[in-house]
Design an enzyme around this catalytic site. Structure first.
Site, PDB file in Angstrom:
ATOM      1  N   TYR A  51     -15.537 -13.442  11.900  1.00 56.69           N
ATOM      2  CA  TYR A  51     -14.930 -12.533  11.008  1.00 56.69           C
ATOM      3  C   TYR A  51     -13.437 -11.885  11.713  1.00 56.69           C
ATOM      4  O   TYR A  51     -13.649 -11.668  13.043  1.00 56.69           O
ATOM      5  CB  TYR A  51     -15.706 -11.361  10.634  1.00 56.69           C
ATOM      6  CG  TYR A  51     -14.839 -10.471   9.840  1.00 56.69           C
ATOM      7  CD1 TYR A  51     -14.837 -10.542   8.631  1.00 56.69           C
ATOM      8  CD2 TYR A  51     -14.748  -9.108  10.533  1.00 56.69           C
ATOM      9  CE1 TYR A  51     -13.968  -9.626   7.662  1.00 56.69           C
ATOM     10  CE2 TYR A  51     -13.874  -8.250   9.785  1.00 56.69           C
ATOM     11  CZ  TYR A  51     -13.483  -8.293   8.269  1.00 56.69           C
ATOM     12  OH  TYR A  51     -12.886  -7.451   7.755  1.00 56.69           O
ATOM     13  N   GLY A  58     -12.159  -7.945   5.112  1.00 62.07           N
ATOM     14  CA  GLY A  58     -12.695  -7.138   3.964  1.00 62.07           C
ATOM     15  C   GLY A  58     -13.417  -8.041   3.079  1.00 62.07           C
ATOM     16  O   GLY A  58     -13.856  -8.947   3.441  1.00 62.07           O
TER      17      GLY A  58
END
Length: 513
Positions: A51, A58
């Site tokens: 990530y 997000g």
């Protein structure tokens, strides 16, 4: 010198860096761990979904980012989230935020290049402070907006605070030959994803809350002294049977401050020494609660300060990032260490007790100004002509208004979650809001205590009791009178409040109870 990465940072360490000119150094062993952590992530992230490195951010994390765009992603993140509003936070709050972020990155679990921690150190020591705006963060993916402004300065953009003035970051860096931070892997996300703004501000709040608490104990003791209170309500014997450390500590501090006072009375000498014949007592049997219950009111403040200090110090020495890069176990863990609930709740607790402290001061002030209550002083401690002059009447309005503002500000932000970020951040902490509101409550508290201080000095002048004061109170009186004179005739008093407020900050920082 404060060495970051070697020992845990404390509130005292922040105080030394922010207000006593201590420089910051990086522990060399910890820097090596930062480098190992970066090197591991650079290798480990190849051909894996990590990530914020090769994914969007997000709710857009489902989108893959090509290797060619990964560096640009970090710049895009910093620039897009530099969207704060309101005023820039004060310089001490900015520097505290920078030190808190440095502490987190030095835990060697964020995957940053060592140049990031080196630049933060250099800016702190050069007293170049990030321009961070008050409003923007919701405290869930950390203080994203506030820390984006810090990251924006690190990459050489925006404005920085130097000597209290906003200047172009690019121009300041060029003049001082500072190289802006380059993005190597995840420097954007690692700088922004954390609780360092709310935590840094929380550290500053704790420093000044301790000053304010010290002043409150002092003013409460002197108020009791001038009103010739009985000594049993702050005695060891009465307070040790209630098993709260704060109550005992406050009572002990009052005993120390007033140990040689000739005004404080012993109950047996006045009420136990003879058979009472009269039906109505002219001598007050017990003092009003704002005098008699000081240990029970300020005791919880003392205990809450200790509790909040532990939470904020734990947070500032924690890895409050996501994901967490573990080079020792060779893994990357995704979770929510950036969520600010611990600090948000701690700040709400702190502002509540600071408001209660302010309320105590306002009630003690009211007691001093109301001659029908104290039965010792003139109305509003007027040293001029009654009716023609107004004494300290005007000041009381300010104290009452400011106390009311604190009461309203003390609604808990911890309970004020609003879902946002396409409902990805569906429950948030509002931690930075909580910390900034706590800062305001503490600032307001100093104004109210400054007014009480002026009233106490005025009361001493009215009573002409200087020879009977405790040695501490006599010194306090002389110091206050060196700052402001007695109010004999009506005059503007706002500058007196400002001057005494500065004195109280010094008094609180130098007096150890």
């Amino acid at each position: 010198m404060i060495k970051v990465g070697q020992e845990k940072l404390s509130v005292a360490d922040f105080e030394k860096v922010l207000y006593q000119g201590e420089v910051v150094e990086l522990d060399s062993a910890a820097v090596k761990k930062v480098e190992h952590n970066f090197t591991f992530l650079k290798s480990y992230s190849q051909h894996k979904i990590i990530y914020g490195i090769n994914t969007g951010l997000g709710p857009m994390a489902q989108y893959k980012i090509s290797e060619d765009d990964q560096r640009q992603l970090q710049f895009n993140l910093i620039r897009s989230h530099s969207s704060g509003a309101g005023q820039p936070i004060a310089e001490d709050l900015s520097r505290a935020t920078m030190l808190a972020r440095l502490s987190s990155l030095m835990q060697a679990s964020s995957g940053v290049h060592p140049s990031a921690v080196a630049l933060l150190r250099d800016l702190l020591n050069a007293r170049i402070s990030a321009c961070i705006f008050e409003r923007g963060g919701v405290g869930a993916s950390g203080d994203l907006v506030q820390l984006a402004h810090l990251a924006l300065n690190l990459i050489g953009e925006g404005e920085v605070l130097v000597d209290g003035k906003l200047q172009s970051t690019k121009e300041v860096y060029a003049a001082r030959k500072i190289t802006p931070l380059d993005v190597h892997l995840r420097e954007g996300l690692a700088l922004m994803n954390g609780t360092s703004a709310m935590t840094g501000i929380g550290m500053v709040n704790l420093i000044h809350a301790q000053y304010l608490f010290t002043c409150s104990v002092i003013l409460s003791a002197i108020t009791n002294e001038l009103m010739k209170s009985f000594d049993d309500h702050f005695s060891l014997e009465l307070n040790h049977v209630k098993h709260h450390p704060g109550q005992s500590k406050v009572a002990e501090s009052i005993r120390t401050l007033l140990h040689d006072s000739k005004l404080i009375r012993k109950r047996p000498d006045h009420l136990y020494h003879r058979k009472i014949e009269e039906a109505i007592f002219t001598d007050k049997v017990q003092e009003y609660y704002s005098l008699r219950c000081v240990p029970q009111i300020l005791g919880p403040v003392y205990d809450t300060l200790a509790e909040v200090r532990k939470v904020v110090e734990d947070e500032v020495n924690s890895v409050n990032d996501n994901p967490v890069i573990d080079h020792e176990r060779e893994n990357v863990y995704h979770g929510g260490n950036f969520h600010g609930d611990y600090v948000s709740l701690a700040m709400d607790k702190l502002k509540i007790v600071m408001t209660k402290l302010t309320m105590l001061s306002e009630r003690q002030l009211n007691y001093l100004l109301n001659d029908k209550l104290n039965q010792k002083l003139s109305p509003f401690i007027n040293l001029g002509t009654l009716g023609l002059n107004l004494g300290l009447q005007g000041m009381q309005f300010t104290a009452t208004s400011t106390t009311a503002e604190n009461q309203t500000l003390s609604f808990p932000m911890y309970l004020h979650s609003i879902s946002n970020n396409n409902d990805n951040q569906d429950i948030v902490s509002m931690g930075c809001n909580a910390a900034l509101m706590t800062r305001k409550v503490i600032d307001n508290g100093f104004d109210v205590l400054a007014i009480q201080t002026i009233a106490l000095a005025q009361a001493i002048d009215f009573l002409k009791c200087q020879p009977r004061l405790s040695s501490f109170t006599h010194k306090f009186y002389e110091e206050v009178r060196a700052v402001v004179g007695p109010v004999l005739e009506d005059k503007p008093l706002y500058k007196d409040i400002q001057a005494v407020r500065k004195y109280l900050v010094t008094l609180g920082s130098t007096t150890k109870l």
